[in-house]
Design a protein around this motif. Structure first.
Motif, PDB file in Angstrom:
ATOM      1  N   UNK A   1       0.954  -1.194   0.036  1.00 53.52           N
ATOM      2  CA  UNK A   1      -0.025   0.146  -0.003  1.00 53.52           C
ATOM      3  C   UNK A   1       0.869   1.304  -0.089  1.00 53.52           C
TER       4      UNK A   1
ATOM      5  N   UNK B   1       0.259  11.979  -9.802  1.00 56.34           N
ATOM      6  CA  UNK B   1      -0.566  12.990  -9.731  1.00 56.34           C
ATOM      7  C   UNK B   1       0.236  14.196  -9.581  1.00 56.34           C
TER       8      UNK B   1
ATOM      9  N   UNK C   1       1.116  14.658 -13.184  1.00 51.94           N
ATOM     10  CA  UNK C   1      -0.173  14.931 -14.059  1.00 51.94           C
ATOM     11  C   UNK C   1      -0.188  16.634 -13.875  1.00 51.94           C
ATOM     12  N   UNK C   2      -0.180  17.028 -12.705  1.00 53.94           N
ATOM     13  CA  UNK C   2      -0.333  18.325 -12.488  1.00 53.94           C
ATOM     14  C   UNK C   2       0.778  19.256 -13.154  1.00 53.94           C
TER      15      UNK C   2
ATOM     16  N   UNK D   1     -10.772  -6.183  -4.081  1.00 56.98           N
ATOM     17  CA  UNK D   1     -10.363  -5.529  -2.866  1.00 56.98           C
ATOM     18  C   UNK D   1      -9.219  -4.674  -3.332  1.00 56.98           C
TER      19      UNK D   1
ATOM     20  N   UNK E   1     -10.605  -1.298  -5.077  1.00 58.91           N
ATOM     21  CA  UNK E   1     -11.069  -0.473  -3.887  1.00 58.91           C
ATOM     22  C   UNK E   1     -10.081   0.194  -2.961  1.00 58.91           C
ATOM     23  N   UNK E   2      -9.104  -0.397  -2.815  1.00 55.65           N
ATOM     24  CA  UNK E   2      -8.059   0.246  -1.890  1.00 55.65           C
ATOM     25  C   UNK E   2      -7.065   0.982  -2.661  1.00 55.65           C
TER      26      UNK E   2
ATOM     27  N   UNK F   1      -9.005   4.482  -3.355  1.00 56.64           N
ATOM     28  CA  UNK F   1      -8.850   4.952  -2.081  1.00 56.64           C
ATOM     29  C   UNK F   1      -7.745   5.856  -1.980  1.00 56.64           C
ATOM     30  N   UNK F   2      -6.534   5.045  -2.314  1.00 60.80           N
ATOM     31  CA  UNK F   2      -5.208   5.587  -2.302  1.00 60.80           C
ATOM     32  C   UNK F   2      -4.904   6.665  -3.242  1.00 60.80           C
TER      33      UNK F   2
ATOM     34  N   UNK G   1      -7.400   8.895  -4.319  1.00 58.38           N
ATOM     35  CA  UNK G   1      -8.103   9.992  -3.769  1.00 58.38           C
ATOM     36  C   UNK G   1      -6.897  10.651  -2.801  1.00 58.38           C
ATOM     37  N   UNK G   2      -6.410   9.588  -1.766  1.00 66.67           N
ATOM     38  CA  UNK G   2      -5.545  10.600  -0.947  1.00 66.67           C
ATOM     39  C   UNK G   2      -4.421  11.150  -1.486  1.00 66.67           C
TER      40      UNK G   2
ATOM     41  N   UNK H   1      -4.256  12.324  -4.578  1.00 62.64           N
ATOM     42  CA  UNK H   1      -4.572  13.677  -5.534  1.00 62.64           C
ATOM     43  C   UNK H   1      -4.701  14.707  -4.333  1.00 62.64           C
ATOM     44  N   UNK H   2      -5.431  14.356  -3.228  1.00 64.54           N
ATOM     45  CA  UNK H   2      -5.746  15.349  -2.348  1.00 64.54           C
ATOM     46  C   UNK H   2      -4.304  15.892  -1.809  1.00 64.54           C
TER      47      UNK H   2
ATOM     48  N   UNK I   1      -1.549  15.930  -3.439  1.00 64.35           N
ATOM     49  CA  UNK I   1      -0.749  16.831  -4.374  1.00 64.35           C
ATOM     50  C   UNK I   1      -1.613  18.165  -4.579  1.00 64.35           C
ATOM     51  N   UNK I   2      -2.959  18.155  -4.168  1.00 65.69           N
ATOM     52  CA  UNK I   2      -3.700  19.399  -4.676  1.00 65.69           C
ATOM     53  C   UNK I   2      -3.113  20.201  -3.324  1.00 65.69           C
TER      54      UNK I   2
END
Lengths: 506, 109
Positions: free
Chosen positions: B3, B14, B17-18, B64, B67-68, B71-72, B74-75, B77-78, B80-81
C-alpha cells in the motif's frame, strides 16, 4: 429565457443540491461514522473488554439461550468479529407462547454474561440513523433518504457537466478569494473523490431498491412478501416433539472453516432449539469477502450437513456485491480509513456547496442588511446543520459517559441528548447574527469534541494515556479522533472569526 | 508495504499530471513548459497511476485491490492538491485585488 444545456444543468445542480443538502450532509457524517460502528460501540461500552473467539462466544451464547429461552422458536446469534467485543443474541418466541415481560434480545460478553451496566445504542444508532433517521416511521425515513440519494446522483451528474474545467483545474484551490475559494473547495473535493461518490450513491440506492422500485416485484408476485420468501427459501421442517440436545458446535465450525477456505463464522441461527428436528445454520462473516450476503451452511441435529435449499442467482449476487461495497464490512483497517476519509470529503463537499449558495447570492442582495426570507432560511439552516450536527454528535458521546448508569431508557436518552444539543444550536442560529452564530456554534462543537477524551478520562479508568500504553487501539484511536475533530473544527472557527474581523475592519 | 508503494506511485502520478497542466505549470514554475515536456509529464502521470492500481490489484486481488487502489489515489490527489495550493506563488493568489476588496466591502455593508 432560453437556457443552454450547460446552464440548465447548472440550474439543476444548484437546486437539486440545495433541496437535500442538509439531509445529505448528515447522511454523509453518520455514514462515515458507521464505518466504525463496532469500534464506537466498544468505546461506548467500556465495561465490555473481552474479545473472545467466535466459536467460544457461540458456545457461551448457546448456554445463555438454553437458560433464558429454552423453548423459543428460533435463536439468532451475531458473533463478535475482529472488531467487536460482544455477542448479540435475539430470539423469537413460539406463536403459542404466553407473552413474556422480558425483551427478546440481549448483549453478551465473551463468557455469555449479559451486559447490563450501561445501556447504549452505541455506533449502531449512527448506522441506523444513516438511513432510518429518527423520531419518524422507518419507511418514511427511507423514502426521504432515498429521494435525497436520487437528488445526490442527479447533482453529481449535472455537476460533472456544469464543471467546465474538470481537468484543467484538477488540483486548483485558490485561497482567500471569497466565492472563488468556496467554488474551488466544492469542486476539488467533488472531483478528487468522485469515484467514491458515484459508487456510494448508486450502491446506496441499491441497498433499498425493493422499496424504491416495488413494481417489478408486484408484476410477478402477488405481494412483496412472497418475493422475499421465494428469494430466500427456508427448508420446511416442523418440531418433532421429541427433545434432543444440541449438536456440539466445534465440528460444525471446523466444517465451515474448511468449506470457506479458512473463512470465519459471523452469524449463527438455530431453529426449533431443543427439538430432534432442530436446524443449525452458520453464515460466513461479512468481514471475509465483498458480497454482503455471506454463504451459509445448514446442519441437522446430528451435525450432518444438509444440502442447500436454493442457489444464489446472478442478479442477487450483483446486488450482494453492491451492498457489500457500500457497507464496507469486508474492509480491513487501511481501506476502512479510506472509506471514512472519502465519506468526510462527501460531507465537506456538500457543506462547501451549501455555503457557496449563500456566498454567491449575498452579493446580489438588494439590501444585504435585510436579506429575503429564502436567503435567511438557507443561511440559518446551514449554521444549524453544518456546525450544529457535530455539536449533537459530540453531545451523544459525552452523554454516554455522563448520564447516570442506571437511568431508565438510558440508551434513548443518549440519542435525545444528540437532538437536544442539535436543536439548541438551531434556536441559537435563529436568534443571533449569522456571522456570530457561525463562530459560536463551530466553537461549541470544537470545545465539546475536545471534552470527550477528558470526560472519558474522568469517568472511566480507560483514559488516553492508559490506552496508548496498553496498546488499546480502539480506545486510543477514538480519543485521538475526537481531538482531531476538535482541532479541525477549532481551526475552522478561528478562520471564520478572523474573516469576520477583517470584514468588519475594511 | 504494498500500500505504501502504491501510495508513492499515486503521488508520483498525480504530481506528474499536475505538471502536465498549463495552469499548474504557471503556479509551480512560473512559466509554461514546452509541449514535449508537457506530454512527457502526462505520460509519466498516467503510467504511474496505472502502475499503482496494478500494484494494488496484484497485492490484494481484483475487487479489494481496486477499492484500496482507488482510495489511495484519492488520498494522493488530495495531498498533491494541498502541495500545489501551498507552493503556488503569491501573485497568482491575489491576481484580482480590486474585485476582492469590492467583495469584502459588499459583504460588510
Amino acid at each position: 429565457v432560453k437556457f443552454g444545456f450547460r446552464q440548465s444543468m447548472a440550474w439543476l445542480h444548484t437546486w437539486s443540491g440545495l433541496v437535500v443538502g442538509w439531509v445529505l450532509y448528515v447522511i454523509f457524517l453518520t455514514g462515515s461514522a458507521a464505518y466504525f460502528q463496532e469500534e464506537i460501540t466498544r468505546w461506548m461500552q467500556p465495561e465490555a473488554t473481552s474479545a473472545p473467539s467466535p466459536e467460544a462466544a457461540a458456545q457461551s451464547a448457546v448456554r445463555f439461550l438454553q437458560k433464558v429461552a429454552p423453548d423459543a422458536d428460533s435463536w439468532f446469534i451475531t458473533l463478535p468479529g475482529r472488531r467487536s467485543a460482544t455477542t448479540q443474541v435475539f430470539w423469537s418466541p413460539r406463536e403459542a407462547a404466553p407473552p413474556s415481560p422480558r425483551e427478546t434480545a440481549a448483549v453478551l460478553d465473551g463468557e455469555g454474561r449479559e451486559i447490563t451496566a450501561r445501556a447504549t445504542q452505541g455506533g449502531f444508532f449512527l448506522y441506523r440513523f444513516h438511513f432510518d433517521l429518527h423520531y419518524m416511521p422507518v419507511m418514511l425515513a427511507r423514502y426521504i433518504v432515498g429521494a435525497s440519494a436520487m437528488f445526490m446522483l442527479t447533482a453529481l451528474l449535472s455537476g460533472i457537466i456544469t464543471h467546465r474545467k474538470i481537468f484543467t483545474e484538477f488540483f486548483t484551490l485558490r485561497l482567500r478569494k471569497g466565492q472563488r475559494s468556496w467554488l474551488d473547495a466544492h469542486n476539488v473535493m467533488g472531483v478528487l473523490a468522485l469515484p467514491f461518490f458515484l459508487m456510494i450513491t448508486y450502491t446506496g440506492l441499491v441497498t433499498l431498491q425493493t422499496q424504491y422500485m416495488p413494481l417489478p416485484i408486484l408484476a410477478v408476485f402477488e405481494k412483496p412478501d412472497s418475493f422475499f420468501a421465494a428469494s430466500a427459501p427456508v427448508e420446511p421442517v416442523e418440531r418433532s416433539g421429541h427433545a434432543a440436545a444440541l449438536t456440539p458446535l466445534a465440528p460444525l465450525f471446523a466444517k465451515a472453516s474448511a468449506a470457506w477456505n479458512g473463512g470465519g463464522v459471523g452469524f449463527l441461527s438455530v431453529r426449533h432449539p431443543g427439538d430432534a428436528n432442530a436446524r443449525v445454520q452458520l453464515t460466513r462473516s461479512s468481514a471475509d469477502a465483498i458480497p454482503s450476503r455471506g454463504e451459509t451452511l445448514s446442519f441437522d441435529m446430528r451435525g450432518v450437513q444438509l444440502p442447500a435449499v436454493a442457489k444464489e442467482g446472478g442478479a442477487a449476487r450483483v446486488e450482494s456485491v453492491m451492498i457489500g461495497l457500500h457497507a464496507g464490512r469486508y474492509a480491513q483497517s487501511l481501506l476502512r480509513w479510506l472509506y471514512f476519509a472519502c465519506g468526510l470529503m462527501g460531507a465537506g463537499m456538500v457543506g462547501a456547496g451549501l455555503v457557496l449558495w449563500t456566498v454567491k447570492r449575498r452579493q446580489r442582495l438588494s439590501d444585504p442588511a435585510r436579506p429575503h426570507i429564502g436567503f435567511q432560511l438557507v443561511e440559518r439552516l446551514n449554521i444549524a446543520t453544518i456546525a450544529g450536527f457535530p455539536v449533537g454528535l459530540a453531545s451523544y458521546f459525552l452523554s454516554n459517559r455522563l448520564l447516570p448508569l442506571q437511568m431508565a431508557e438510558r440508551g434513548s436518552w443518549e440519542i435525545n441528548c444528540l437532538f437536544i444539543a442539535w436543536g439548541a444550536v438551531f434556536v441559537w442560529a435563529i436568534g443571533r447574527p449569522a456571522r456570530a452564530a457561525w463562530v459560536e456554534a463551530l466553537g461549541a462543537a470544537a470545545v465539546l469534541f475536545a471534552l470527550v477524551p477528558v470526560v472519558n478520562a474522568v469517568t472511566t479508568p480507560r483514559n488516553l494515556v492508559v490506552s496508548l500504553l496498553a496498546g488499546d487501539t480502539v480506545f486510543a484511536a477514538f480519543d485521538l479522533a475526537m481531538l482531531c475533530a476538535a482541532a479541525l473544527i477549532g481551526w475552522t472557527t478561528w478562520k471564520v472569526h478572523r474573516h469576520n474581523q477583517k470584514a468588519r475592519a475594511v | 508495504m504494498i500500500d505504501l508503494f502504491a501510495l508513492a506511485l499515486s503521488l508520483l502520478g498525480f504530481a506528474a499530471l499536475s505538471l502536465g497542466l498549463r495552469r499548474h505549470q504557471h503556479d509551480l514554475l512560473g512559466r509554461t513548459l514546452p509541449l514535449a515536456r508537457t506530454v512527457a509529464a502526462r505520460s509519466v502521470g498516467y503510467g504511474a497511476i496505472a502502475a499503482a492500481l496494478a500494484l494494488s490489484v496484484a497485492g490484494h486481488g481484483l475487487g479489494y485491490g481496486l477499492m484500496t487502489g482507488a482510495g489511495l489515489l484519492t488520498v494522493a490527489a488530495v495531498l498533491v492538491m494541498v502541495g500545489v495550493t501551498v507552493s503556488t506563488k503569491g501573485p497568482a493568489r491575489c491576481r484580482q485585488p480590486a474585485r476582492h476588496s469590492a467583495e469584502a466591502r459588499a459583504r460588510q455593508a
